[in-house]
Design an enzyme around this catalytic site. Structure first.
Site, PDB file in Angstrom:
ATOM      1  N   GLU A 128      -2.007   7.055 -17.463  1.00 41.95           N
ATOM      2  CA  GLU A 128      -3.313   7.632 -17.139  1.00 41.95           C
ATOM      3  C   GLU A 128      -3.581   8.847 -18.032  1.00 41.95           C
ATOM      4  OE1 GLU A 128      -5.827   8.248 -13.069  1.00 41.95           O
ATOM      5  OE2 GLU A 128      -3.755   8.912 -13.059  1.00 41.95           O
ATOM      6  N   GLY A 264       4.622  15.109 -12.617  1.00 36.05           N
ATOM      7  CA  GLY A 264       4.094  14.812 -11.295  1.00 36.05           C
ATOM      8  C   GLY A 264       4.529  13.441 -10.834  1.00 36.05           C
ATOM      9  N   ALA A 265       3.556  12.631 -10.434  1.00 33.73           N
ATOM     10  CA  ALA A 265       3.838  11.262 -10.009  1.00 33.73           C
ATOM     11  C   ALA A 265       2.674  10.388 -10.445  1.00 33.73           C
ATOM     12  CB  ALA A 265       4.045  11.186  -8.499  1.00 33.73           C
ATOM     13  N   GLU A 267       0.666   6.471  -9.860  1.00 30.95           N
ATOM     14  CA  GLU A 267       0.441   5.418  -8.882  1.00 30.95           C
ATOM     15  C   GLU A 267       0.509   4.005  -9.447  1.00 30.95           C
ATOM     16  OE1 GLU A 267      -3.832   6.764 -10.147  1.00 30.95           O
ATOM     17  OE2 GLU A 267      -1.897   7.713  -9.796  1.00 30.95           O
ATOM     18  N   HIS A 298       0.046  10.032  -1.016  1.00 35.57           N
ATOM     19  CA  HIS A 298      -1.044  10.078  -2.002  1.00 35.57           C
ATOM     20  C   HIS A 298      -0.929   8.917  -2.983  1.00 35.57           C
ATOM     21  CE1 HIS A 298      -3.802  12.231  -4.914  1.00 35.57           C
ATOM     22  NE2 HIS A 298      -3.129  11.455  -5.746  1.00 35.57           N
ATOM     23  N   GLU A 299       0.254   8.755  -3.574  1.00 31.63           N
ATOM     24  CA  GLU A 299       0.427   7.677  -4.553  1.00 31.63           C
ATOM     25  C   GLU A 299       0.299   6.309  -3.880  1.00 31.63           C
ATOM     26  OE1 GLU A 299       0.273   8.657  -7.497  1.00 31.63           O
ATOM     27  OE2 GLU A 299       0.717  10.759  -7.113  1.00 31.63           O
ATOM     28  N   GLU A 321      -8.749  10.058  -6.917  1.00 29.85           N
ATOM     29  CA  GLU A 321      -7.883  11.182  -6.584  1.00 29.85           C
ATOM     30  C   GLU A 321      -8.266  11.868  -5.269  1.00 29.85           C
ATOM     31  OE1 GLU A 321      -5.247  11.307  -7.985  1.00 29.85           O
ATOM     32  OE2 GLU A 321      -5.592  10.270  -9.870  1.00 29.85           O
TER      33      GLU A 321
END
Length: 813
Positions: A128, A264-265, A267, A298-299, A321
């Site tokens: 992303e 971070g992470a 998805e 969240h993910e 988001e």
């Protein structure tokens, strides 16, 4: 990505109107990454064209070795700016591109890392917003979704993870192993993934799902410690979202891969990639465990918001988001042990949303995004935090039941396709029976924060910069002061209309708390008598969310110059003296520390830190608060009795021991032998970064130079939490004169970072922002930010940072 053109919205729309992608078949050869730096790929893309004879382009920011279109070799002389021209298209087309990427050390789409403790090599990808093109050829835009079929060649000792379980794993004639993965569902190019390395794997079956956890071998014990918590959260989230959204997650396998040096992470469908800094090197605090829960959910929510239904273009990034952020807190409260998550959000992340939204770098939640470079800049607290709060307000405005039914309708209608804001608003409007056109314009197309003030029995709404205020659905809590605390007498619902909304039914009370329950995103002020009660007795409010709102109101007054830092600190410390909920103790301690260290006149900092240390030492007597309190004590210790308490606890906790060494270093007692001894006994493969943090805290130019070189010249400090901790050690307002030249150097460095990979650039530019400066620095910062053609991420980071620093300097006097 300065070596490639940034895709514009008009180019993306033109390409999407011309072609449909049928599928990707991608061969990925990772064998060269075991001892070298090159990944090779062959990307086969099958697509149709609505206008035979037309032309378009394919994205590839790598070394293109050869390419064919419908079996015709392509002339590579035309390849430029990361684009391969495709001319004279047929109705049905197949393009094949062989490419190689040797930039695998900069975190731009792919990162190859070598674990310093055992020299094992790990590789992760994260695409992303448009980094898939750096690893293989593709049409890298969100609305050209297609199934992806991966074949991965990897060294014998490596495990490979992708979006689902492999169909087969076999030895390859040319060495290593060949991993064949089944087709993914139709996915955008930014949510596919290939990770590889000698991972430690843990699997568990839960409710019909095969759940996997992976990490590097040196963190095996940390993952095993946290596995039960991670599996429980994952199972709870899959069950909750599947039921609430009316669509269970549709594949059996759900993996989570914890990798080094990731900010971070991400998805990725069925295979979320995380920074392994969340596998905390010491037993995690309540706040750290809750943060893991929030990110995990969240993910996971992205499997629906973003992966199943994807925005058509990055102007609707918030559809991904903000929804994932709202859904994660919603799920925490309703499906996990973290039932006070709304209070945690308000006391922590939401304040960051207010900070960015009040400054010159704010933007509408849904704004103009002319190209992907601007989209990258919008991965910020307005999109995530204000967006989350706006959706909470929408749920309050239409009712949660109608809101959720609208979401279900949205998913049913747009599954595996792309959607826009209007599609979602229409679904919620139909489910609720409310016209949301005015709500949408005010909340999503206008920037800035409204102020809601209770004045003479009316709620006065003020929009930012003279704008009309938005509609708000809020509650006003009315409390009477008793010896036992503040007792709730009534809760009055209010829906604002225009500039003034009468509130005739408020009962007599000692405190009227505006926005009780934190249903909206607004600065709030109450009447003068209530304000005095709030500042003096916020800790007596009956629930953690109300107490968090009291503290947040006082913080907003500090930031806007309406309250002195000493008064804010007194308010927060009074709340902490009696706080019961671990959900807010940690963010309140962090807020107190920031107030003393960054918003206080420099000559007063030592005294204010000592006040915090005394409060933290008292909190450490309570088992639920001990870990968080000791960490704050380590950052603020001022008396020998503080250090005596820390020395005993630090003997069993290496994380705490590092914090104590950094504090002693900042106070002028750097102990090289103690640093060396602790690094030797610390099993953390990144312990050298903690040692560097002790160096960073020193009031010594040679020490600062050493740290600066590691961060900016060598780019050796892992992104995310390790860099954040190092930055806190480095930037200390009490070292203002020493640090001022480094603030100037930051502006030089941040411009050089422009155009790099999202995770690395955002981590560096935002986390290393200076907390020292003067008028000349602020003037130069604004010039840098507004230079013609400035990178959008650099522009927004510097503008927002300069605004906050100016407010800090005013507070410091």
């Amino acid at each position: 990505m300065s070596d490639a053109a940034s895709l514009t919205q008009s180019e993306a729309a033109e390409r999407a109107s011309l072609i449909d992608v049928q599928r990707y078949d991608i061969d990925v050869d990772m064998r060269g990454l075991l001892e070298g730096d090159t990944l090779e790929s062959v990307s086969t893309i099958t697509f149709t064209c609505r206008e035979p004879g037309a032309e378009t382009f394919l994205d590839c920011v790598a070394d293109v070795r050869w390419a064919t279109l419908n079996d015709r070799p392509l002339d590579l002389d035309g390849v430029a700016d990361g684009r391969i021209p495709l001319r004279d298209l047929a109705a049905d087309n197949v393009v094949v591109v062989s490419s190689a990427q040797s930039d695998t050390a900069s975190s731009s789409g792919i990162l190859r890392t070598v674990d310093p403790s055992d020299k094992l090599v790990y590789v992760w990808t994260s695409f992303e917003p448009d980094a898939a093109r750096r690893v293989w050829a593709c049409f890298d835009q969100p609305d050209l979704k297609a199934p992806h079929g991966f074949t991965v060649f990897a060294p014998d000792s490596w495990l490979v993870t992708s979006n689902s379980a492999p169909d087969s794993v076999a030895d390859d004639a040319e060495g290593g192993r060949r991993w064949e993965f089944p087709d993914t569902p139709p996915l955008s190019t930014y949510v596919v993934v290939v990770n590889a390395g000698p991972f430690h794997e843990i699997r568990e079956e839960r409710d019909g799902y095969s759940l996997g956890l992976y990490c590097r071998q040196s963190l095996r014990s940390n993952l095993e410690r946290d596995a039960a918590h991670l599996f429980e959260l994952t199972a709870q989230g899959l069950a909750f979202f599947g039921e609430q959204f009316g669509q269970p997650f549709p594949q059996e396998r759900y993996d989570q891969v914890f990798v080094p040096n990731m900010g971070g992470a991400m998805e990725n469908w069925g295979c979320v990639t995380w920074t392994d800094s969340v596998l905390h090197r010491s037993t995690p605090t309540h706040g750290q465990r809750e943060d893991v829960a929030n990110v995990l959910l969240h993910e996971m929510a992205h499997m629906w918001f973003g992966d199943l239904v994807t925005m058509r273009w990055w102007d609707d990034l918030w559809l991904n988001e903000a929804f994932a952020s709202w859904a994660s807190t919603w799920a925490e409260v309703n499906a996990t042990e973290y039932t006070d998550a709304e209070a945690t959000f308000l006391a922590g992340l939401k304040l960051e949303g207010y900070r960015v939204d009040m400054g010159p770098a704010t933007h509408p939640i849904r704004g103009e995004v002319p190209d992907v470079a601007q989209a990258m800049a919008n991965f910020d607290a307005v999109t995530y935090v204000k967006g989350q709060s706006t959706l909470r307000q929408l749920a309050a405005y239409v009712g949660e039941e109608a809101f959720v039914e609208g979401l279900r309708s949205y998913f049913r209608k747009h599954a595996w396709s792309n959607a826009r804001l209007d599609d979602l608003v229409s679904a919620v409007s139909e489910a609720s029976g409310r016209d949301l056109s005015g709500w949408t314009t005010g909340w999503l197309d206008e920037s800035g924060t409204d102020t809601l003030a209770l004045v003479d029995g009316q709620l006065v709404s003020t929009g930012p910069d003279g704008q009309e205020p938005r509609p708000h659905r809020i509650d006003i809590g009315s409390f009477s002061a008793r010896e036992t605390g503040l007792v709730r007498e009534a809760t009055t619902p209010v829906e604002t209309t225009g500039l003034r909304t009468p509130v005739p039914d408020l009962p007599a009370a000692d405190l009227h708390l505006v926005n009780d329950g934190d249903l909206t995103f607004a600065a709030v002020r109450t009447d003068e008598a209530s304000l005095q009660t709030l500042l003096e007795r916020a800790g007596d409010l009956p629930d953690p969310l109300s107490r968090a709102l009291g503290v947040a109101t006082a913080w907003d007054m500090l930031v806007k110059g309406e309250l002195a830092a000493d008064d804010l600190l007194t308010c927060v410390l009074d709340v902490l003296a009696s706080e019961r909920s671990p959900a807010v103790v940690e963010p309140f301690l962090g807020l107190a520390h920031r107030t003393a260290d960054q918003w206080t006149p420099v000559s007063h900092i030592p005294r204010q830190l000592s006040r915090i240390a005394d409060t933290a030492a008292a909190l450490a007597e309570h088992p639920d608060h001990r870990a968080a309190a000791l960490r704050t004590l380590a950052a603020t210790a001022s008396e020998q009795e503080h250090f005596d308490l820390l020395e005993e606890a630090g003997a069993r906790d290496t994380d705490l021991a590092w914090r104590v060494l950094a504090r002693r270093s900042a106070l002028g007692s750097y102990d090289a032998e103690a640093v060396e001894a602790l690094e030797e006994r610390d099993p953390d493969p990144d312990a050298w970064v903690r040692a560097l943090g002790v160096t960073a805290a020193r009031a010594d130019q040679a020490a600062k130079d050493e740290v600066w070189a590691q961060v900016f010249d060598k780019r050796s400090v892992p992104a995310g939490a390790p860099l954040r901790e190092l930055s806190r050690c480095f930037w200390r307002p009490v070292q203002h004169d020493l640090l001022l030249p480094y603030a100037e150097s930051y502006l030089d460095e941040v411009v050089r970072l422009a155009g790099g990979g999202m995770l690395a650039v955002m981590s560096l530019t935002r986390m290393m922002w200076p907390t020292v400066g003067d008028a000349a620095f602020l003037e130069r910062a604004r010039r840098v930010a507004t230079e013609p053609g400035q990178d959008p991420t650099v522009r927004t980071t510097v503008l927002s940072g300069a605004d906050t620093l100016e407010r800090m300097l005013r507070a410091r006097g």
